[in-house]
Structures are given as C-alpha cells and as structure tokens.
Design an enzyme around this catalytic site. Structure first.
Site, mmCIF file in Angstrom:
data_model
loop_
_atom_site.group_PDB
_atom_site.id
_atom_site.type_symbol
_atom_site.label_atom_id
_atom_site.label_comp_id
_atom_site.label_asym_id
_atom_site.label_seq_id
_atom_site.Cartn_x
_atom_site.Cartn_y
_atom_site.Cartn_z
ATOM 1 N N GLY A 110 0.845 -1.115 0.022
ATOM 2 C CA GLY A 110 0.345 0.019 0.019
ATOM 3 C C GLY A 110 1.501 1.382 -0.429
ATOM 4 O O GLY A 110 0.223 2.382 0.441
ATOM 5 N N HIS B 6 -1.240 2.255 -12.400
ATOM 6 C CA HIS B 6 -0.610 3.390 -12.119
ATOM 7 C C HIS B 6 -1.106 4.669 -12.456
ATOM 8 O O HIS B 6 -2.185 5.407 -11.489
ATOM 9 C CB HIS B 6 0.318 3.235 -11.820
ATOM 10 C CG HIS B 6 1.267 1.850 -10.664
ATOM 11 N ND1 HIS B 6 0.695 2.322 -9.130
ATOM 12 C CD2 HIS B 6 1.523 1.411 -10.658
ATOM 13 C CE1 HIS B 6 1.384 1.848 -7.993
ATOM 14 N NE2 HIS B 6 1.708 0.777 -9.080
#
EC number: 2.7.1.156
Length: 181
Positions: free
Chosen positions: A12, A47
C-alpha cells in the site's frame, strides 16, 4: 519537505504516498520503471489510470536533480516511485554487458551513492514537498545468489541514507502507514 515511504511489495506504499501529496495544485510524478515487458506495461498503465488527471508524469531514473529543482512552488509536490527500481536500473547500467558474477559491487555502490547524494541535495533545495517511495528489502530471507544479496545490501543502505536525510519516514504494512520519523 522530503518524505520517505517504505514497505514491502503490495503493502500500500503507493496509495499512502499519493495521500501524502494531498491536494497539491501541481504534482510531478517521476516514474523510475522501464517498460521491459507486457506485465510491466500493464502495471504502469494501472498506476497512471489511478492518478488524478492534472498530475504530470516524467519517466526518468537518472539525473533526477534535473526534475527536482528549486524552481518549484512550495505548495507543489513531487512523487518519485520507486527508489529500489532506480537502484536496479543503475546496477544494470553500471554493469553493462558483463556477467553480474564479475561486477565490482563496491565500485557500483559508490556510483549509486553519488547519485543518491545528488538526489538528496536536490530534495533539500526544492521548496515543494518531495515524496520518495522505496521497497523495504531487508526483512526477508538472505538471497541465495550474489547479485540478489548485493542488491538487497545496496538498496538497504540507500534506504538508510534517504531515511536519515528525510524530514518524515513512513513504513506501510498491510495498507496502514506508520510514521517512524
């Protein structure tokens, strides 16, 4: 302000680093990955798709002081991801076509350290918030091959240098950020 975010794979880190950027009006995302296969291309696109549209992206893993400059505004932000990928790229660039078993890892680490010191100096001169993402590589087993052991050791020492210079350091575990400095 220089902030280091570290953690394991898929911990994360990226999400936490992005949250630290907050609502900066101008964000420069510096991607150190190289697209070498379809899987990496898909990961990079994933991303990109998750970032706000106003974020600019620069793909660069060397001479980062040309992007992290004193010309940026104090309320701007830079997110550099990821330091360990940069270290990998530098190792292979320095090693060239030579067999990794023949690499002079001590000389390579000195060259990488020079690049890291330039990065630290650029971050310290830059008025914008600079968030650096790195992988915590020292919590696993000792790698069985020479290249992997040297990579782990070099990346670990790079992380120590960055953490010492950073204003804040975050460790992300299972999606939870823990401020350790």
């Amino acid at each position: 302000m220089m902030i280091l975010v570290t953690g394991g794979a898929r911990s994360g880190k990226s999400r936490h680093a992005e949250a630290l950027i907050g609502d900066a009006p101008q964000v420069l995302y510096i991607a150190t990955s190289q697209i070498l296969d379809d899987e990496m291309a898909a990961r990079i696109q994933h991303h990109k798709d998750g970032r706000p549209a106003h974020w600019r992206t620069a793909e660069c893993w060397r001479h980062l002081d040309t992007l992290i400059t004193a010309d940026l505004a104090p309320d701007d932000a830079i997110l550099l991801e990821c330091i360990t990928t940069m270290v990998t790229n530098l190792l292979f660039a320095l090693g060239g076509e030579n067999d990794p078993e023949q690499w002079d890892y001590a000389a390579m680490e000195r060259a990488i350290d020079d690049e890291i010191q330039i990065l630290i100096a650029a971050c310290q001169r830059c008025p914008a918030k600079v968030v650096l993402v790195t992988n915590e590589v020292g919590m696993g087993i000792v790698p069985e091959n020479r290249l992997a052991r040297h990579f782990r050791d070099i990346a670990g020492r790079v992380n120590q240098r960055l953490a010492a210079a950073a204003d804040e350091v975050w460790l992300v575990v299972s999606g939870i950020g823990v401020k350790i400095k």
